[in-house]
Design an enzyme around this catalytic site. Structure first.
Site, short mmCIF file in Angstrom:
data_model
loop_
_atom_site.label_atom_id
_atom_site.label_comp_id
_atom_site.label_asym_id
_atom_site.label_seq_id
_atom_site.Cartn_x
_atom_site.Cartn_y
_atom_site.Cartn_z
N ASN A 1 33.77 39.93 45.00
CA ASN A 1 34.57 40.84 45.82
C ASN A 1 35.36 41.72 44.87
O ASN A 1 36.33 41.27 44.28
CB ASN A 1 35.49 40.02 46.73
CG ASN A 1 36.46 40.88 47.51
OD1 ASN A 1 36.34 42.11 47.51
ND2 ASN A 1 37.44 40.26 48.16
N LYS B 1 37.18 44.15 45.49
CA LYS B 1 38.45 44.63 46.08
C LYS B 1 38.61 46.13 45.81
O LYS B 1 37.63 46.86 45.75
CB LYS B 1 39.62 43.80 45.56
CG LYS B 1 39.39 42.29 45.78
CD LYS B 1 40.62 41.46 45.52
CE LYS B 1 40.29 39.98 45.76
NZ LYS B 1 41.44 39.09 45.59
N HIS C 1 39.72 38.98 55.11
CA HIS C 1 40.29 38.54 53.83
C HIS C 1 41.80 38.44 53.96
O HIS C 1 42.43 39.23 54.68
CB HIS C 1 39.91 39.55 52.73
CG HIS C 1 40.19 39.02 51.35
ND1 HIS C 1 41.46 39.03 50.82
CD2 HIS C 1 39.39 38.44 50.44
CE1 HIS C 1 41.42 38.47 49.62
NE2 HIS C 1 40.18 38.11 49.36
N GLU D 1 44.09 39.38 52.16
CA GLU D 1 44.81 40.62 51.83
C GLU D 1 44.83 41.56 53.03
O GLU D 1 45.82 42.24 53.28
CB GLU D 1 44.16 41.27 50.60
CG GLU D 1 44.49 40.48 49.33
CD GLU D 1 43.41 40.48 48.27
OE1 GLU D 1 42.48 41.30 48.35
OE2 GLU D 1 43.50 39.63 47.36
N GLU E 1 39.70 30.42 51.22
CA GLU E 1 40.45 30.99 50.11
C GLU E 1 41.94 30.68 50.30
O GLU E 1 42.63 31.41 51.02
CB GLU E 1 40.27 32.51 50.06
CG GLU E 1 38.84 32.97 49.87
CD GLU E 1 38.76 34.36 49.25
OE1 GLU E 1 38.06 34.50 48.25
OE2 GLU E 1 39.44 35.28 49.73
N GLY F 1 44.10 35.25 42.77
CA GLY F 1 44.66 36.12 41.73
C GLY F 1 45.81 35.51 40.96
O GLY F 1 46.51 36.20 40.21
N SER G 1 40.70 32.21 42.16
CA SER G 1 40.70 31.97 40.72
C SER G 1 39.48 31.21 40.23
O SER G 1 39.57 30.39 39.31
CB SER G 1 42.00 31.27 40.29
OG SER G 1 43.13 32.08 40.60
#
Ligand code: 13P
Length: 259
Positions: free
Chosen positions: A17, A19, A103, A105, A175, A181, A221
């Site tokens: 991904n 992003k 996701h 985010e 996730e 991250g 990660s």
């Protein structure tokens, strides 16, 4: 080559991904390296999910390769007066096969709800796109001991209205938000525990046979050094990789450690 997957019926799916990273030029350079370095890989499904602006050029390059294409979002509607949205037909024309939906985010910054994710997932299936539906708890939720409750609500809500066949063909991605991250990976035991729980929720929704066939990726990660241990867990069927998918060397290392 590791034999640890022999007992699993589900084929591993490793997706990058990207992003909101990589211009079209940069994306073309990255995928060119990946095509070269991964040309012999047959054991796992490899997917790259560039930004919309790079899909067209990347699509042309991967067409003859073993790399499949994913997008990072999809409209919940078709063509029409929906400024800024991407309709399924636009992705289909570019041979996009997967779409990442829900996701964390997008849930956090665009306020995407489970109900909206479910509508997008239904739209994906109706148009022969495979949704990768993301779920995961925040650090505060884990510390409050409500991980299972949060994840169950997301799984049920984000798959609401899909048929058993559609759920079976959906890829889920667990996730944990605190692992994205941050360099803090969930331990393989922590991840396996939630993956097994998600499969239990799927079984209660659509029966054991369906639950057994759904592929559940882990994301947060993932890198070359932890991929093998995570992917060796019985209910972990792949990885959704952010940071480590942005350099060919790192992404290739993850794939090499998965086979
Ligand atoms: P990182 O691999 O950078 O933690 O990101 C994970 C992720 O969000 C993939 O969708």
């Amino acid at each position: 080559m590791g034999l640890f997957r022999m007992d699993k019926a589900r084929r591993l799916i490793i997706a990058g991904n990207w992003k909101s990273n990589k211009t079209n030029t940069e994306a073309v350079a990255l995928v060119t390296d990946l095509i070269r370095d991964l040309s012999t890989v047959k054991e796992v499904d490899v997917v790259v999910c560039p930004a919309f602006t790079a899909l067209s050029d990347v699509s042309r390059l991967v067409l003859e390769s073993n790399i499949r294409l994913g997008a990072q979002n999809l409209s919940d509607a078709g063509y029409g007066a929906f400024t800024g949205e991407i309709a399924p037909g636009m992705l289909r024309e570019l041979s996009v096969r997967y779409v990442v939906l829900g996701h964390s985010e997008r849930r956090q910054y665009q306020n995407e709800s489970d109900a909206l994710v479910a509508k997008k997932a239904a739209n994906a299936h109706a148009n022969n796109l495979i949704p990768i539906v993301c779920v995961g708890e925040t650090l505060a939720e884990r510390e409050a001991g409500i991980t299972e409750r949060v994840v169950e609500t997301q799984v049920r809500g984000s798959l609401a209205g899909l048929t058993a066949e559609q759920v079976e063909a959906t890829v889920l991605a667990y996730e944990p938000v605190w692992a994205i991250g941050t360099g803090k990976t969930a331990s393989s035991a922590q991840a396996q525990e939630v993956h097994a729980f998600i499969r239990k929720v799927l079984a209660s929704m659509h029966g054991e046979a369906v639950a057994k066939r759904v592929r559940i990726q882990y994301g947060g990660s993932v890198k070359g050094s932890n991929a093998r241990e995570l992917l060796g867990q019985p209910d972990i069927d792949g990885a959704l990789v952010g940071g480590a998918s942005l350099e060919a060397k790192n992404f290739v290392e993850i794939i090499r450690n998965a086979i």
